[in-house]
Design a protein around this motif. Structure first.
Motif, short mmCIF file in Angstrom:
data_model
loop_
_atom_site.label_atom_id
_atom_site.label_comp_id
_atom_site.label_asym_id
_atom_site.label_seq_id
_atom_site.Cartn_x
_atom_site.Cartn_y
_atom_site.Cartn_z
N ILE A 91 36.40 -14.99 -13.55
CA ILE A 91 36.54 -14.29 -14.82
C ILE A 91 37.88 -13.58 -14.91
O ILE A 91 38.53 -13.58 -15.96
CB ILE A 91 35.36 -13.32 -15.02
CG1 ILE A 91 34.07 -14.12 -15.25
CG2 ILE A 91 35.62 -12.39 -16.21
CD1 ILE A 91 32.82 -13.26 -15.25
N LEU A 92 38.32 -12.97 -13.81
CA LEU A 92 39.63 -12.31 -13.82
C LEU A 92 40.73 -13.32 -14.09
O LEU A 92 41.66 -13.06 -14.87
CB LEU A 92 39.88 -11.61 -12.48
CG LEU A 92 39.07 -10.34 -12.20
CD1 LEU A 92 39.38 -9.82 -10.81
CD2 LEU A 92 39.34 -9.27 -13.26
N GLN B 134 43.74 -16.06 -20.93
CA GLN B 134 43.75 -15.66 -22.34
C GLN B 134 45.05 -14.94 -22.69
O GLN B 134 45.59 -15.11 -23.80
CB GLN B 134 42.54 -14.76 -22.64
CG GLN B 134 41.21 -15.47 -22.60
CD GLN B 134 41.11 -16.57 -23.64
OE1 GLN B 134 41.48 -16.38 -24.80
NE2 GLN B 134 40.63 -17.73 -23.23
N CYS B 135 45.56 -14.15 -21.76
CA CYS B 135 46.87 -13.51 -21.98
C CYS B 135 47.95 -14.58 -22.14
O CYS B 135 48.84 -14.46 -23.00
CB CYS B 135 47.22 -12.59 -20.82
SG CYS B 135 46.16 -11.14 -20.63
N ALA C 134 40.82 -7.72 -22.90
CA ALA C 134 39.42 -7.73 -23.29
C ALA C 134 38.97 -6.35 -23.77
O ALA C 134 38.28 -6.23 -24.80
CB ALA C 134 38.56 -8.18 -22.11
N GLY D 93 44.51 -8.83 -18.01
CA GLY D 93 43.37 -9.49 -18.64
C GLY D 93 42.29 -8.53 -19.05
O GLY D 93 41.72 -8.64 -20.15
N LEU D 94 41.99 -7.55 -18.18
CA LEU D 94 40.97 -6.56 -18.51
C LEU D 94 41.41 -5.69 -19.70
O LEU D 94 40.59 -5.31 -20.54
CB LEU D 94 40.68 -5.69 -17.29
CG LEU D 94 39.94 -6.38 -16.14
CD1 LEU D 94 39.92 -5.49 -14.90
CD2 LEU D 94 38.52 -6.75 -16.55
N ILE E 117 34.76 -18.30 -18.63
CA ILE E 117 34.17 -16.98 -18.43
C ILE E 117 32.66 -17.07 -18.27
O ILE E 117 32.09 -16.56 -17.30
CB ILE E 117 34.54 -16.04 -19.59
CG1 ILE E 117 36.05 -15.74 -19.57
CG2 ILE E 117 33.74 -14.74 -19.52
CD1 ILE E 117 36.55 -14.90 -20.71
N LEU F 97 40.51 -14.35 -17.81
CA LEU F 97 41.06 -13.34 -18.73
C LEU F 97 42.58 -13.37 -18.72
O LEU F 97 43.22 -13.17 -19.77
CB LEU F 97 40.55 -11.95 -18.35
CG LEU F 97 39.06 -11.69 -18.60
CD1 LEU F 97 38.66 -10.32 -18.09
CD2 LEU F 97 38.73 -11.81 -20.09
N TRP F 98 43.18 -13.62 -17.56
CA TRP F 98 44.63 -13.75 -17.51
C TRP F 98 45.08 -14.99 -18.28
O TRP F 98 46.12 -14.97 -18.96
CB TRP F 98 45.11 -13.83 -16.07
CG TRP F 98 46.55 -14.25 -15.93
CD1 TRP F 98 47.04 -15.38 -15.35
CD2 TRP F 98 47.69 -13.54 -16.44
NE1 TRP F 98 48.40 -15.42 -15.46
CE2 TRP F 98 48.84 -14.31 -16.13
CE3 TRP F 98 47.86 -12.35 -17.14
CZ2 TRP F 98 50.12 -13.91 -16.47
CZ3 TRP F 98 49.14 -11.96 -17.48
CH2 TRP F 98 50.25 -12.73 -17.15
#
Length: 289
Positions: free
Chosen positions: A206-207, A213-214, A253, A249-250, A283, A210-211
């Motif tokens: 997931i980490l 997505q960046c 989100a 990434g966090l 994810i 999320l990156w």
């Protein structure tokens, strides 16, 4: 792909009875609509004139932009806002990935058929909506996410009979696609060369996701460098909170959730983004890329 080099319409039947890959790869896909279009294009002259494939890609790309504009109007977006949004969508350089690559037209078919299905849904015509939705899902399986888009842009009569019919029919189509995928799959194992995050635990996956997505957002807004293939080690894994990319990434989100909580006008587009990325973001579960 020799299986798409057809000489007669009768040869198209095998496309609907087999998976995406002609060899014995572990993870199979089932996209017969897209493959049928490619086979017909090949038979009609594409084998000697690749420009036919590129013309179809450009035509589908233009169709998606126009359908997006009509969809935004259907969900009561102001015409000027809808026009600017569709124009930006048309001009994002990252979308060349779908329009210049022949196999990228599967993305365009999935988007075009799905947007067409949604337009019929908002016009309270469930039967043509379901037909187009089936074409979309069997062009590329990730189109299934479009069935949830009315959650972001609900109809006032969401509990009407035609709405229930559309929802039930969409669920049946998705179930049929999952069954077909299971039927043609030789294995459910995701090759590490395609997606190494499949080997990680949920937290690290997931980490990393999320990156990614960046990266999606940065390359959409400033596509300084693009790649033909992001599999294997093109994107290094995020292995823990000691990596600054994990916090980026966090933060992305968390910022999206905060914006949706504080600003009601941002909730529909943020929810739409989350819905459409849900099957492919790695994810909820790992996928083949």
């Amino acid at each position: 792909n020799q299986s798409l080099h057809v000489q007669s319409l009768g040869q198209l039947a095998h496309i609907w009875k087999s998976g995406y890959w002609p060899d014995s790869r572990g993870l199979e896909l089932y996209r017969p609509v897209a493959q049928t279009v490619w086979a017909l294009t090949w038979a009609s002259g594409g084998s000697n004139h690749p420009a036919l494939f590129h013309a179809i890609g450009l035509a589908l790309g233009a169709a998606v932009v126009l359908l997006l504009y009509r969809f935004l109007l259907a969900v009561r977006m102001p015409p000027r806002t809808a026009f600017i949004a569709a124009l930006l969508f048309a001009l994002f350089p990252i979308h060349t990935d779908a329009t210049t690559s022949v196999v990228g037209s599967a993305e365009l078919m999935a988007a075009a058929f799905s947007l067409g299905a949604l337009l019929f849904y908002y016009r309270k015509q469930p039967i043509p909506a379901l037909i187009l939705f089936a074409f979309a899902v069997f062009s590329k399986e990730s189109a299934a996410a479009f069935a949830a888009l009315p959650l972001a842009f609900p109809r006032k009569d969401a509990r009407s009979r035609d709405s229930w019919l559309a929802g039930t029919g969409a669920a049946v189509i998705i179930a049929a696609a999952l069954w077909a995928h299971q039927a043609v799959s030789r294995s459910s194992q995701i090759p590490a060369i395609d997606n190494p995050t499949a080997l990680l635990g949920a937290g690290r996956r997931i980490l990393t996701a999320l990156w990614v997505q960046c990266l999606y957002l940065s390359k959409t807004l400033a596509p300084i460098t693009l790649s033909a293939d992001y599999s294997y080690k093109q994107i290094s894994l995020v292995m823990g909170l000691a990596d600054w990319r994990a916090w980026a990434g966090l933060a992305l989100a968390g910022g999206a959730l905060f914006l949706a909580w504080r600003r009601a006008e941002f909730r529909p587009p943020l929810l739409a983004y989350a819905i459409l990325f849900s099957p492919t973001a790695n994810i909820l579960f790992p996928i083949g890329t």
